[in-house]
Design a protein around this motif. Structure first.
Motif, PDB file in Angstrom:
ATOM      1  N   GLY A  89     106.255 -21.410 152.862  1.00 41.17           N
ATOM      2  CA  GLY A  89     105.422 -21.425 151.182  1.00 41.17           C
ATOM      3  C   GLY A  89     106.591 -22.080 150.384  1.00 41.17           C
ATOM      4  N   TRP A  90     107.906 -22.153 151.161  1.00 41.00           N
ATOM      5  CA  TRP A  90     108.859 -23.214 149.535  1.00 41.00           C
ATOM      6  C   TRP A  90     108.437 -24.316 150.172  1.00 41.00           C
ATOM      7  N   CYS A  91     108.776 -24.759 148.893  1.00 39.71           N
ATOM      8  CA  CYS A  91     109.296 -26.238 148.690  1.00 39.71           C
ATOM      9  C   CYS A  91     110.163 -26.494 148.261  1.00 39.71           C
ATOM     10  N   GLY A  92     110.719 -27.670 148.170  1.00 45.47           N
ATOM     11  CA  GLY A  92     112.347 -28.165 147.723  1.00 45.47           C
ATOM     12  C   GLY A  92     112.155 -30.182 147.098  1.00 45.47           C
ATOM     13  N   LYS A  93     112.826 -29.665 145.910  1.00 42.00           N
ATOM     14  CA  LYS A  93     113.022 -31.449 145.433  1.00 42.00           C
ATOM     15  C   LYS A  93     114.306 -31.643 145.326  1.00 42.00           C
ATOM     16  N   SER A  94     114.809 -32.102 146.092  1.00 38.70           N
ATOM     17  CA  SER A  94     116.034 -32.541 145.422  1.00 38.70           C
ATOM     18  C   SER A  94     116.605 -34.416 144.501  1.00 38.70           C
ATOM     19  N   PHE A  95     118.204 -33.961 144.197  1.00 46.44           N
ATOM     20  CA  PHE A  95     118.364 -35.031 143.594  1.00 46.44           C
ATOM     21  C   PHE A  95     119.941 -34.925 144.020  1.00 46.44           C
ATOM     22  N   GLU A  96     120.268 -36.049 144.827  1.00 45.69           N
ATOM     23  CA  GLU A  96     121.240 -36.457 145.247  1.00 45.69           C
ATOM     24  C   GLU A  96     122.147 -37.692 144.241  1.00 45.69           C
ATOM     25  N   GLY A  97     123.232 -37.679 144.118  1.00 44.91           N
ATOM     26  CA  GLY A  97     123.772 -38.978 143.201  1.00 44.91           C
ATOM     27  C   GLY A  97     123.129 -38.885 141.840  1.00 44.91           C
ATOM     28  N   ASN A  98     124.168 -39.516 141.692  1.00 43.31           N
ATOM     29  CA  ASN A  98     124.015 -39.373 139.990  1.00 43.31           C
ATOM     30  C   ASN A  98     124.429 -40.722 139.686  1.00 43.31           C
ATOM     31  N   ILE A  99     124.118 -40.729 138.168  1.00 45.29           N
ATOM     32  CA  ILE A  99     123.762 -41.983 137.500  1.00 45.29           C
ATOM     33  C   ILE A  99     125.118 -42.923 137.639  1.00 45.29           C
ATOM     34  N   GLY A 100     125.747 -44.492 137.472  1.00 51.09           N
ATOM     35  CA  GLY A 100     127.259 -44.820 137.779  1.00 51.09           C
ATOM     36  C   GLY A 100     127.368 -44.680 136.605  1.00 51.09           C
ATOM     37  N   ALA A 101     128.967 -44.683 135.838  1.00 52.87           N
ATOM     38  CA  ALA A 101     129.272 -45.371 134.683  1.00 52.87           C
ATOM     39  C   ALA A 101     128.479 -46.751 134.111  1.00 52.87           C
TER      40      ALA A 101
END
Length: 149
Positions: free
Chosen positions: A64-76
């Motif tokens: 019943g648990w969902c997830g959303k992940s954000f990997e990495g980030n905006i570079g220079a």
């Protein structure tokens, strides 16, 4: 049998069927990199019609648990999003404190920003609060009694 009893029995039957359908929770499963992918935010699709886009899947989620992940980030440079990825998934088990939240965490030996939510298709978009069924039942019974008493 009077009409009031038939109305209340019908109303309870409809609400019980609705609650039974909510026992089966689902999550969106997808992954994409950068802004061009179909899995990013804002989520551009209606979750009731996920088949229109390749790579978007609605899956049953026993926990019943969902997830959303954000990997990495905006570079220079602001337009450098090569390492950025968004992934939506069903979690095998809930967070240890059973709290819905977003936070940095370790996922697959990498530090990612991840959101945890509990509910049917909750990782598809922002949640809109709904009226709980008990309040809805109370309002309908009061209105019915007001007009038919």
């Amino acid at each position: 049998m009077n009409y009031k009893t038939i109305f209340l029995c019908s109303l309870m039957g409809v609400l019980l069927i609705k609650e039974a359908n909510c026992l089966h929770k689902r999550c969106i499963r997808c992954r994409s990199r950068g802004e061009l992918g179909s899995c990013g935010d804002p989520f551009p699709f209606n979750v009731t019609e996920p088949e229109v886009e390749m790579g978007i899947h609605v899956v049953a989620c026993p926990s019943g648990w969902c997830g959303k992940s954000f990997e990495g980030n905006i570079g220079a440079f602001k337009n450098d999003d090569y390492g950025a990825a968004t992934e939506r998934m069903c979690l095998q088990r809930p967070p240890s404190d059973y709290e819905e939240r977003c936070a940095y965490t370790m996922w697959g030996h990498r530090k990612v920003y991840m959101c945890f939510c509990n509910g049917d298709l909750c990782n598809s978009a922002f949640k809109f609060s709904t009226i709980p069924s008990t309040i809805l039942i109370t309002i309908l019974v009061v209105v019915y009694n007001f007009y038919h008493s």
